[in-house]
Design a protein around this motif. Sequence first.
Motif, PDB file in Angstrom:
ATOM      1  N   UNK A   1       0.571  -1.155  -0.519  1.00  0.00           N
ATOM      2  CA  UNK A   1       0.055   0.399   0.094  1.00  0.00           C
ATOM      3  C   UNK A   1       1.148   1.236  -0.176  1.00  0.00           C
ATOM      4  N   UNK A   2       2.313   1.018   0.027  1.00  0.00           N
ATOM      5  CA  UNK A   2       3.018   2.176  -0.313  1.00  0.00           C
ATOM      6  C   UNK A   2       2.898   2.622  -1.464  1.00  0.00           C
ATOM      7  N   UNK A   3       3.219   2.540  -2.549  1.00  0.00           N
ATOM      8  CA  UNK A   3       3.208   2.930  -3.791  1.00  0.00           C
ATOM      9  C   UNK A   3       2.290   2.649  -4.825  1.00  0.00           C
ATOM     10  N   UNK A   4       1.992   3.133  -5.892  1.00  0.00           N
ATOM     11  CA  UNK A   4       1.613   2.042  -6.873  1.00  0.00           C
ATOM     12  C   UNK A   4       0.202   3.336  -8.145  1.00  0.00           C
TER      13      UNK A   4
ATOM     14  N   UNK B   1       2.297   6.876   5.090  1.00  0.00           N
ATOM     15  CA  UNK B   1       1.499   8.118   5.256  1.00  0.00           C
ATOM     16  C   UNK B   1       2.281   8.918   3.885  1.00  0.00           C
ATOM     17  N   UNK B   2       0.851  10.390   3.623  1.00  0.00           N
ATOM     18  CA  UNK B   2       1.819  10.617   1.827  1.00  0.00           C
ATOM     19  C   UNK B   2       3.298  11.311   1.909  1.00  0.00           C
TER      20      UNK B   2
ATOM     21  N   UNK C   1      -3.269   7.781 -11.631  1.00  0.00           N
ATOM     22  CA  UNK C   1      -2.448   8.569 -11.042  1.00  0.00           C
ATOM     23  C   UNK C   1      -1.363   7.415 -10.050  1.00  0.00           C
ATOM     24  N   UNK C   2      -0.254   8.157  -9.450  1.00  0.00           N
ATOM     25  CA  UNK C   2       0.319   7.783  -8.441  1.00  0.00           C
ATOM     26  C   UNK C   2       0.161   9.022  -7.753  1.00  0.00           C
ATOM     27  N   UNK C   3       0.769   8.308  -6.178  1.00  0.00           N
ATOM     28  CA  UNK C   3       0.565   9.383  -5.069  1.00  0.00           C
ATOM     29  C   UNK C   3       1.436   8.497  -3.553  1.00  0.00           C
ATOM     30  N   UNK C   4       2.196   9.089  -3.223  1.00  0.00           N
ATOM     31  CA  UNK C   4       3.633   8.301  -2.623  1.00  0.00           C
ATOM     32  C   UNK C   4       3.021   8.338  -1.139  1.00  0.00           C
ATOM     33  N   UNK C   5       3.030   6.446  -0.776  1.00  0.00           N
ATOM     34  CA  UNK C   5       2.261   6.193   0.393  1.00  0.00           C
ATOM     35  C   UNK C   5       1.277   6.196   0.661  1.00  0.00           C
ATOM     36  N   UNK C   6      -0.323   6.338  -0.507  1.00  0.00           N
ATOM     37  CA  UNK C   6      -1.501   6.545  -0.543  1.00  0.00           C
ATOM     38  C   UNK C   6      -1.770   5.207  -1.437  1.00  0.00           C
ATOM     39  N   UNK C   7      -1.710   4.075  -1.680  1.00  0.00           N
ATOM     40  CA  UNK C   7      -2.095   3.183  -2.432  1.00  0.00           C
ATOM     41  C   UNK C   7      -2.377   2.166  -1.355  1.00  0.00           C
TER      42      UNK C   7
END
Length: 353
Positions: A185-188, A276-277, A194-200
């Motif tokens: 659930x960290x990245x992806x 976390x983000x 779209x990709x969000x750091x730490x928000x998958x």
Amino acid sequence: MDLLTFKLILVFALFLLSLTIAAYSTWAERKVAAIMQDRIGPNRSGPFGLLQPLADGGKFFFKEDFTPQNAEKFLFILGPSLVMFISLITGAVIPWGKTLNLGGVSYDLQVANIDVGVLFIIGMASIGVYGIMIGGWASNNKYSLLGAIRASSQMISYELAMGLALLSIIMMTGSLDLKVITETQTTGKIWGLFELDGMNWNILYQPLAFLIFFVAALAETNRHPFDLPECESELVTGYSTEYSSMKLGLYMFGEYVNMFISNAFMVVLFFGGYNYPGIEWVTQNWGENAAGILSIVAFLTKTIIGIVVFMWIRWTLPRFRYDQLMHLGWKTLIPLALVNLMITGAVILAFGN
């Protein structure tokens, strides 16, 4: 510092954290109720009533320890002890943070990183039913026995829906390891867009599984509106009717520790765990320890928000009738969980993970 010393410190810290949050959950419960009912709440013991949990604990310790004459004394003591022990031990497999670097060595903030962490927690929760059943039966009181039977049938019923909801997460991640579930659930790319750091987070892909798991968690912890085992208007206080002093305190503290651990478990499964983000950015720019400390704060913040929601529900919704409780578990949640499981399988077959 060697690994064994670090693990022992982590165990002690987790033990203190669980008891502290359980104690102050009793204070927070009263404050939440007071806010919703336009009252003040605890305000005598210390500033803002913050010493109220210590006063309650002292009262439990110094009250007379009464044991009914016809009770099974060994089992009477074993019941609350088992509930408290099971409540505390389940936190051992939860990853509470990323990593900390001490003396050039990285340490995982997890007491026991086992490959079947999900099964361990579900198995321990199942054993916790015995603590309630043993206590209710050993009291030699019909109200206690009825409360224990209600609790065991309720917990067994909702475990099925909870387990089916968990299967969808296991199918997505391909693992029963809580650390692996957290790391996925960290990245992806979220929804492949779209990709969000730490928000998958899994909540974005499995909202129905989360809803089922959340309702089942309320029932498993005997919280409103599923507190049928200890409903005061019908069964006095259910399975704990004959208990006093610290044995009653163990049952009460066990319930609050269960609430804490169940919310921590939900955070790992659906809300990214310690992610976390911007967690990767923090790791690269501020260092491993800064990212690790912020991950602990993020994890506990999410967990405490969940606890507050549990309390909010308690003072908002009325208690279900027992037939409504069983109808919801067997005829609503389990079919929904099966449908969600089939949809998850179909999506994985069609598009992959």
